[in-house]
Write a protein that holds these residues in place. Structure first.
Motif, short mmCIF file in Angstrom:
data_model
loop_
_atom_site.label_atom_id
_atom_site.label_comp_id
_atom_site.label_asym_id
_atom_site.label_seq_id
_atom_site.Cartn_x
_atom_site.Cartn_y
_atom_site.Cartn_z
N LEU A 199 49.27 57.16 48.61
CA LEU A 199 49.28 58.56 48.22
C LEU A 199 48.66 59.45 49.29
N ALA A 200 47.61 58.98 49.93
CA ALA A 200 46.92 59.79 50.93
C ALA A 200 47.79 60.07 52.15
N LEU A 201 48.90 59.32 52.30
CA LEU A 201 49.81 59.53 53.42
C LEU A 201 50.86 60.59 53.11
N THR A 202 50.88 61.09 51.87
CA THR A 202 51.86 62.09 51.47
C THR A 202 51.45 63.46 52.00
N GLY A 203 52.25 64.02 52.89
CA GLY A 203 51.98 65.35 53.41
C GLY A 203 52.62 66.43 52.56
N GLY A 204 52.47 67.66 53.03
CA GLY A 204 53.12 68.77 52.35
C GLY A 204 52.26 69.50 51.35
N GLU A 205 51.04 69.00 51.07
CA GLU A 205 50.16 69.66 50.09
C GLU A 205 50.94 70.09 48.86
N PRO A 206 51.53 69.14 48.13
CA PRO A 206 52.47 69.50 47.07
C PRO A 206 51.82 70.18 45.87
N LEU A 207 52.65 70.96 45.20
CA LEU A 207 52.33 71.43 43.86
C LEU A 207 52.86 70.39 42.89
N ILE A 208 52.01 69.93 41.99
CA ILE A 208 52.38 68.90 41.03
C ILE A 208 52.43 69.54 39.64
N VAL A 209 53.57 69.40 38.98
CA VAL A 209 53.84 70.09 37.71
C VAL A 209 54.18 69.07 36.63
N CYS A 210 53.60 69.26 35.46
CA CYS A 210 53.90 68.38 34.33
C CYS A 210 53.57 69.12 33.04
N ALA A 211 54.30 68.81 31.98
CA ALA A 211 53.96 69.32 30.65
C ALA A 211 52.98 68.38 29.97
N ARG A 212 52.06 68.96 29.23
CA ARG A 212 51.03 68.15 28.58
C ARG A 212 51.60 67.19 27.54
N ASP A 213 52.79 67.48 27.00
CA ASP A 213 53.38 66.61 25.97
C ASP A 213 54.50 65.74 26.52
N ASP A 214 54.53 65.54 27.83
CA ASP A 214 55.51 64.63 28.45
C ASP A 214 55.14 63.20 28.07
N ILE A 215 56.03 62.49 27.37
CA ILE A 215 55.73 61.12 26.96
C ILE A 215 56.27 60.08 27.94
N GLU A 238 51.70 73.81 28.91
CA GLU A 238 51.20 73.45 27.59
C GLU A 238 52.21 72.69 26.75
N TRP A 239 53.49 72.92 26.97
CA TRP A 239 54.51 72.38 26.06
C TRP A 239 55.83 72.29 26.80
N GLY A 240 56.68 71.36 26.40
CA GLY A 240 58.02 71.32 26.95
C GLY A 240 58.58 69.95 27.22
#
Length: 263
Positions: A199-215, A238-240
């Motif tokens: 993971l530490a080798l991943t460049g690009g300073e990404p934005l990481i997005v996830c919904a709290r109810d993702d199963i 919060e939802w989605g």
């Protein structure tokens, strides 16, 4: 629809809009149609490139060894074909795995990197979901497998309130489904995906997005990515559910558009 010849098949892609290039990389189903609901908003500001993963959708594939690395190579080849030096990349689920690989192997090709509903490697919840889905596919075939898909993608309330849309989505998934053997290989591909030590080798300073109810790829998977990638930022909606870009596109766009405009 346009095509790109690859050593092991014919990749199908679309280009629409004007502005900085933005590649949208789909999840396990591999279809570029996943992004259709966002295209009006995104093509107003960006040149949007979508494609069907090799072996899915309308591609013609001779690929026998399915790896996330090969999917990442397809994206770079498509950039080369379109004479794009660097682009924004937004990857959903399996597309977020592709984004992690690109962040290590081709960071110079990235402007902004957004990892949406991703995971960094083996996880008990993720593995349990896909063990069940794989058995369903192998034992019952593609149609029952696809008819269960909304349960993993969408919140229960959204399914109940949009049942006709869900049925239409399922019909589309069935129509675009690859052979069972290909989908089994793709499930095996994502179950063995493991970037935890890289993971530490991943460049690009990404934005990481996830919904709290993702199963399917729960928030703790995104939290692990954010903790391990230097400069990464985490946005939890919060939802989605797993497909929050479809269930709550306004909230999703509110998060990703400022990031893309920074580029």
């Amino acid at each position: 629809m346009a095509t790109l010849e690859r050593p092991d098949g014919t990749l199908v892609y679309d280009v629409a809009g004007e502005g900085p290039p933005l590649f949208l990389v789909s999840g396990l189903g591999g279809s570029r149609r996943y992004w259709d609901n966002l295209l009006p908003a995104l093509t107003a500001e960006f040149t949007v490139v979508t494609h069907d993963h090799m072996g899915t959708g309308e591609t013609i594939s001779r690929r026998t060894a399915h790896t996330v690395e090969a999917l990442a190579e397809d994206v770079v080849a498509l950039m080369d074909h379109l004479k794009i030096d660097a682009a924004h990349v937004l990857g959903h689920s399996t597309g977020a795995a592709v984004g992690q690989v690109l962040g290590e192997t081709a960071p110079e090709r990235l402007r902004r990197l957004i990892l949406f509903a991703g995971w960094p490697g083996p996880d008990p919840v993720f593995d349990m979901c896909f063990e069940m889905r794989r058995h369903m596919l192998a034992d019952s075939g593609m149609e029952p497998y696809q008819r269960s898909t909304p349960i993993f993608l969408y919140p229960p309330r959204w399914i109940a309130e949009n049942i006709e849309m869900c049925r239409a989505v399922v019909d589309g998934l069935i129509a675009l489904s690859p052979p069972v053997e290909t989908m089994l290989a793709r499930i095996d591909m994502i179950v063995r995906f493991d970037r935890r030590d890289r993971l530490a080798l991943t460049g690009g300073e990404p934005l990481i997005v996830c919904a709290r109810d993702d199963i399917l790829t729960p928030p703790h998977c995104s939290e692990a990515m954010a903790a391990g990638i230097p400069g990464a930022r985490l946005a939890l909606l919060e939802w989605g559910g797993h497909a929050v870009s479809q269930t709550d596109p306004a909230a999703f766009l509110d998060v990703i558009l400022p990031e893309l405009r920074r580029g």
